[in-house]
Design a protein around this motif. Structure first.
Motif, PDB file in Angstrom:
ATOM      1  N   GLY A   3       0.676  -1.153   0.000  1.00  0.00           N
ATOM      2  CA  GLY A   3       0.000   0.000   0.000  1.00  0.00           C
ATOM      3  C   GLY A   3       0.697   1.189   0.000  1.00  0.00           C
ATOM      4  O   GLY A   3       1.673   1.385   0.210  1.00  0.00           O
ATOM      5  N   LEU A   4       0.448   1.890  -0.449  1.00  0.00           N
ATOM      6  CA  LEU A   4       1.427   2.873  -0.443  1.00  0.00           C
ATOM      7  C   LEU A   4       0.938   4.233  -0.527  1.00  0.00           C
ATOM      8  O   LEU A   4       1.682   5.104  -0.385  1.00  0.00           O
ATOM      9  CB  LEU A   4       2.232   2.463  -1.409  1.00  0.00           C
ATOM     10  N   LYS A   5      -0.418   4.341  -0.535  1.00  0.00           N
ATOM     11  CA  LYS A   5      -1.002   5.638  -0.277  1.00  0.00           C
ATOM     12  C   LYS A   5      -1.255   5.587   1.211  1.00  0.00           C
ATOM     13  O   LYS A   5      -1.956   4.711   1.677  1.00  0.00           O
ATOM     14  CB  LYS A   5      -2.292   5.798  -1.039  1.00  0.00           C
ATOM     15  N   SER A   6      -0.674   6.481   1.989  1.00  0.00           N
ATOM     16  CA  SER A   6      -0.805   6.320   3.419  1.00  0.00           C
ATOM     17  C   SER A   6      -1.482   7.524   4.043  1.00  0.00           C
ATOM     18  O   SER A   6      -1.664   8.540   3.418  1.00  0.00           O
ATOM     19  CB  SER A   6       0.565   6.134   4.024  1.00  0.00           C
ATOM     20  N   MET A   7      -1.851   7.389   5.287  1.00  0.00           N
ATOM     21  CA  MET A   7      -2.497   8.415   6.097  1.00  0.00           C
ATOM     22  C   MET A   7      -3.809   8.818   5.457  1.00  0.00           C
ATOM     23  O   MET A   7      -4.847   8.328   5.839  1.00  0.00           O
ATOM     24  CB  MET A   7      -1.605   9.629   6.288  1.00  0.00           C
ATOM     25  N   ASP A   8      -3.788   9.715   4.481  1.00  0.00           N
ATOM     26  CA  ASP A   8      -4.998  10.022   3.738  1.00  0.00           C
ATOM     27  C   ASP A   8      -4.781   9.473   2.342  1.00  0.00           C
ATOM     28  O   ASP A   8      -3.681   9.144   1.958  1.00  0.00           O
ATOM     29  CB  ASP A   8      -5.223  11.531   3.682  1.00  0.00           C
ATOM     30  N   ASN A   9      -5.854   9.433   1.575  1.00  0.00           N
ATOM     31  CA  ASN A   9      -5.747   8.763   0.293  1.00  0.00           C
ATOM     32  C   ASN A   9      -4.716   9.374  -0.631  1.00  0.00           C
ATOM     33  O   ASN A   9      -4.141   8.689  -1.452  1.00  0.00           O
ATOM     34  CB  ASN A   9      -7.108   8.740  -0.403  1.00  0.00           C
ATOM     35  N   ASP A  10      -4.488  10.669  -0.539  1.00  0.00           N
ATOM     36  CA  ASP A  10      -3.542  11.243  -1.491  1.00  0.00           C
ATOM     37  C   ASP A  10      -2.198  11.561  -0.841  1.00  0.00           C
ATOM     38  O   ASP A  10      -1.421  12.331  -1.374  1.00  0.00           O
ATOM     39  CB  ASP A  10      -4.140  12.464  -2.189  1.00  0.00           C
ATOM     40  N   TYR A  11      -1.919  10.971   0.299  1.00  0.00           N
ATOM     41  CA  TYR A  11      -0.579  11.071   0.874  1.00  0.00           C
ATOM     42  C   TYR A  11       0.191   9.814   0.483  1.00  0.00           C
ATOM     43  O   TYR A  11      -0.323   8.707   0.601  1.00  0.00           O
ATOM     44  CB  TYR A  11      -0.634  11.210   2.403  1.00  0.00           C
ATOM     45  N   LEU A  32       0.777   1.418  -7.515  1.00  0.00           N
ATOM     46  CA  LEU A  32      -0.462   1.333  -8.286  1.00  0.00           C
ATOM     47  C   LEU A  32      -1.002  -0.086  -8.399  1.00  0.00           C
ATOM     48  O   LEU A  32      -2.187  -0.289  -8.615  1.00  0.00           O
ATOM     49  CB  LEU A  32      -0.228   1.887  -9.701  1.00  0.00           C
ATOM     50  N   GLU A  33      -0.114  -1.072  -8.290  1.00  0.00           N
ATOM     51  CA  GLU A  33      -0.570  -2.449  -8.478  1.00  0.00           C
ATOM     52  C   GLU A  33      -0.319  -3.320  -7.253  1.00  0.00           C
ATOM     53  O   GLU A  33      -0.435  -4.547  -7.320  1.00  0.00           O
ATOM     54  CB  GLU A  33       0.089  -3.046  -9.734  1.00  0.00           C
ATOM     55  N   ASN A  34       0.049  -2.660  -6.140  1.00  0.00           N
ATOM     56  CA  ASN A  34       0.280  -3.386  -4.885  1.00  0.00           C
ATOM     57  C   ASN A  34       1.221  -4.571  -5.047  1.00  0.00           C
ATOM     58  O   ASN A  34       1.028  -5.627  -4.429  1.00  0.00           O
ATOM     59  CB  ASN A  34      -1.038  -3.878  -4.283  1.00  0.00           C
ATOM     60  N   ALA A  35       2.205  -4.417  -5.915  1.00  0.00           N
ATOM     61  CA  ALA A  35       3.164  -5.499  -6.139  1.00  0.00           C
ATOM     62  C   ALA A  35       4.247  -5.423  -5.070  1.00  0.00           C
ATOM     63  O   ALA A  35       4.889  -4.397  -4.906  1.00  0.00           O
ATOM     64  CB  ALA A  35       3.797  -5.349  -7.519  1.00  0.00           C
ATOM     65  N   TRP A  36       4.426  -6.476  -4.354  1.00  0.00           N
ATOM     66  CA  TRP A  36       5.544  -6.517  -3.399  1.00  0.00           C
ATOM     67  C   TRP A  36       5.874  -7.956  -3.093  1.00  0.00           C
ATOM     68  O   TRP A  36       5.034  -8.739  -2.683  1.00  0.00           O
ATOM     69  CB  TRP A  36       5.214  -5.790  -2.098  1.00  0.00           C
ATOM     70  N   HIS A  37       7.081  -8.305  -3.373  1.00  0.00           N
ATOM     71  CA  HIS A  37       7.513  -9.661  -3.047  1.00  0.00           C
ATOM     72  C   HIS A  37       8.850  -9.548  -2.343  1.00  0.00           C
ATOM     73  O   HIS A  37       9.756  -8.911  -2.849  1.00  0.00           O
ATOM     74  CB  HIS A  37       7.712 -10.495  -4.315  1.00  0.00           C
ATOM     75  N   ASP A  38       8.967 -10.171  -1.205  1.00  0.00           N
ATOM     76  CA  ASP A  38      10.272 -10.213  -0.560  1.00  0.00           C
ATOM     77  C   ASP A  38      11.155 -11.213  -1.276  1.00  0.00           C
ATOM     78  O   ASP A  38      10.696 -12.265  -1.717  1.00  0.00           O
ATOM     79  CB  ASP A  38      10.127 -10.672   0.894  1.00  0.00           C
ATOM     80  N   ASN A  39      12.377 -10.900  -1.441  1.00  0.00           N
ATOM     81  CA  ASN A  39      13.339 -11.887  -1.903  1.00  0.00           C
ATOM     82  C   ASN A  39      14.544 -11.785  -0.977  1.00  0.00           C
ATOM     83  O   ASN A  39      14.479 -11.167   0.077  1.00  0.00           O
ATOM     84  CB  ASN A  39      13.722 -11.643  -3.378  1.00  0.00           C
ATOM     85  N   GLU A  40      15.631 -12.406  -1.369  1.00  0.00           N
ATOM     86  CA  GLU A  40      16.773 -12.401  -0.457  1.00  0.00           C
ATOM     87  C   GLU A  40      17.340 -11.003  -0.253  1.00  0.00           C
ATOM     88  O   GLU A  40      18.085 -10.754   0.668  1.00  0.00           O
ATOM     89  CB  GLU A  40      17.868 -13.344  -0.965  1.00  0.00           C
ATOM     90  N   ASP A 198       9.839 -10.975 -11.498  1.00  0.00           N
ATOM     91  CA  ASP A 198       8.837 -11.870 -12.087  1.00  0.00           C
ATOM     92  C   ASP A 198       7.517 -11.163 -12.353  1.00  0.00           C
ATOM     93  O   ASP A 198       6.732 -11.578 -13.202  1.00  0.00           O
ATOM     94  CB  ASP A 198       8.579 -13.078 -11.167  1.00  0.00           C
ATOM     95  N   PHE A 199       7.249 -10.149 -11.587  1.00  0.00           N
ATOM     96  CA  PHE A 199       6.018  -9.375 -11.770  1.00  0.00           C
ATOM     97  C   PHE A 199       6.185  -8.389 -12.924  1.00  0.00           C
ATOM     98  O   PHE A 199       5.280  -8.167 -13.723  1.00  0.00           O
ATOM     99  CB  PHE A 199       5.708  -8.637 -10.470  1.00  0.00           C
TER     100      PHE A 199
END
Ligand code: SF4
Length: 222
Positions: A3-11, A32-40, A198-199
Motif C-alpha cells: 500500500g502505499l497511499k498512506s495516512m490520507d488517500n492522497d498522501y 499502483l498495483e500493490n506489487a511486493w515480493h520479498d526476496n533475499e 517476475d512481476f
C-alpha cells in the motif's frame, strides 16, 4: 509492505521515494498495483525494520531515542515513519512538543547490509528530515543511514540539491498516482536483484508475444 497511499488517500508513503530512486517502474508497480515480493534482498531488511519498530522510547543521558516515529508533510503530501529519531537536548535547539526544553532532531534510517552509497536512501532520509522540519519548525542539516550488517552509520548532508530532488520525486510520484500510468521497463543490471522481476518481466514487458511466452514458462516452472 503493501500500500502505499498512506495516512490520507492522497498522501504517499515515504518509502516510495527510495523505490522511485531505484526504479520508477518499481515505484509504480508497488504504488499502483500493490506489487511486493520479498526476496533475499528485501526479506531480511524487512525483519530488521520490524525489530526497530517495536522498541518505543529510550532515554540515555541527554538524548531520547524515539523509534518508529510517525512523520508527514502536508506540503509534499508524504507520510511515513522514521526508524529512529535522536532528540538531543540542546539549548540552541528547537522546542519539541513532547518534552520540556529544546532539542536537536537527528533521524536515523536503518538499512540491511553493508555500507554502500545509495542515492535513494539519502532521498528517503532527507524527506523524513523535511517532514520533521515542516511539522516542528526546526532545521535539520544532516542525519545518518545506519547499516545493520556493518554496524556503522553514514552521515548524509541535506544540501539544496538533495532537497530539490526529494521535492521533484514527491511531485513525480503524485503525478504517477494521478495518472495511474506505469512506466515501461528499462532493463538493466539492477533488474537481476529486483524482487519484482517476475512481476515486472522487464526483458519482455513491451512485447505481448514475449509476455505470453514468459507467463507460460513461469506456469510450467521454467
Ligand atoms: S525488474 Fe527492473 S525494470 Fe522491473 S521494476 Fe525491477 S528494476 Fe524496475
Amino acid at each position: 509492505m503493501n500500500g502505499l497511499k498512506s495516512m490520507d488517500n492522497d498522501y504517499i508513503h515515504l518509502s516510495l521515494l527510495s523505490q522511485f530512486g531505484f526504479c520508477t517502474r518499481r515505484a509504480a508497480l508497488v504504488m499502483l498495483e500493490n506489487a511486493w515480493h520479498d526476496n533475499e534482498y528485501t526479506a531480511e531488511g524487512t525483519m530488521s525494520h520490524e525489530r526497530v519498530h517495536t522498541q518505543g522510547q529510550v532515554k540515555r543521558s541527554d538524548t531520547i531515542f524515539l523509534y518508529d516515529f510517525r512523520v508527514y508533510s502536508h506540503v509534499m503530501r508524504l507520510s511515513g515513519k522514521c526508524d529512529c529519531i535522536e532528540a538531543t537536548f540542546d539549548e540552541s535547539g528547537y522546542t519539541f512538543p513532547f518534552y520540556e526544553g529544546k532539542f536537536k532532531l537527528y533521524p536515523i534510517e536503518y538499512k540491511h547490509g553493508v555500507i554502500r552509497n545509495e542515492e535513494e536512501y539519502n532521498c528517503q532520509l532527507c524527506a523524513q528530515a523535511m517532514c520533521l522540519e515542516e511539522t516542528y519548525n526546526c532545521k535539520i542539516s544532516s542525519s545518518a543511514v545506519f547499516y545493520t550488517n556493518s554496524h556503522r552509520r553514514v552521515e548524509i548532508l541535506f544540501d539544496d540539491v538533495l532537497r530539490s530532488t526529494v521535492i521533484s520525486m514527491a511531485k513525480a510520484l503524485h503525478e504517477m498516482l494521478d495518472t495511474g500510468k506505469v512506466p515501461k521497463a528499462d532493463f538493466s543490471a539492477k533488474c537481476k536483484k529486483c524482487s519484482l522481476n517476475d512481476f515486472c518481466l522487464p526483458e519482455i514487458s513491451t512485447s505481448a508475444k514475449g509476455y505470453n511466452k514468459k507467463l507460460r514458462q513461469i506456469a510450467l516452472g521454467g
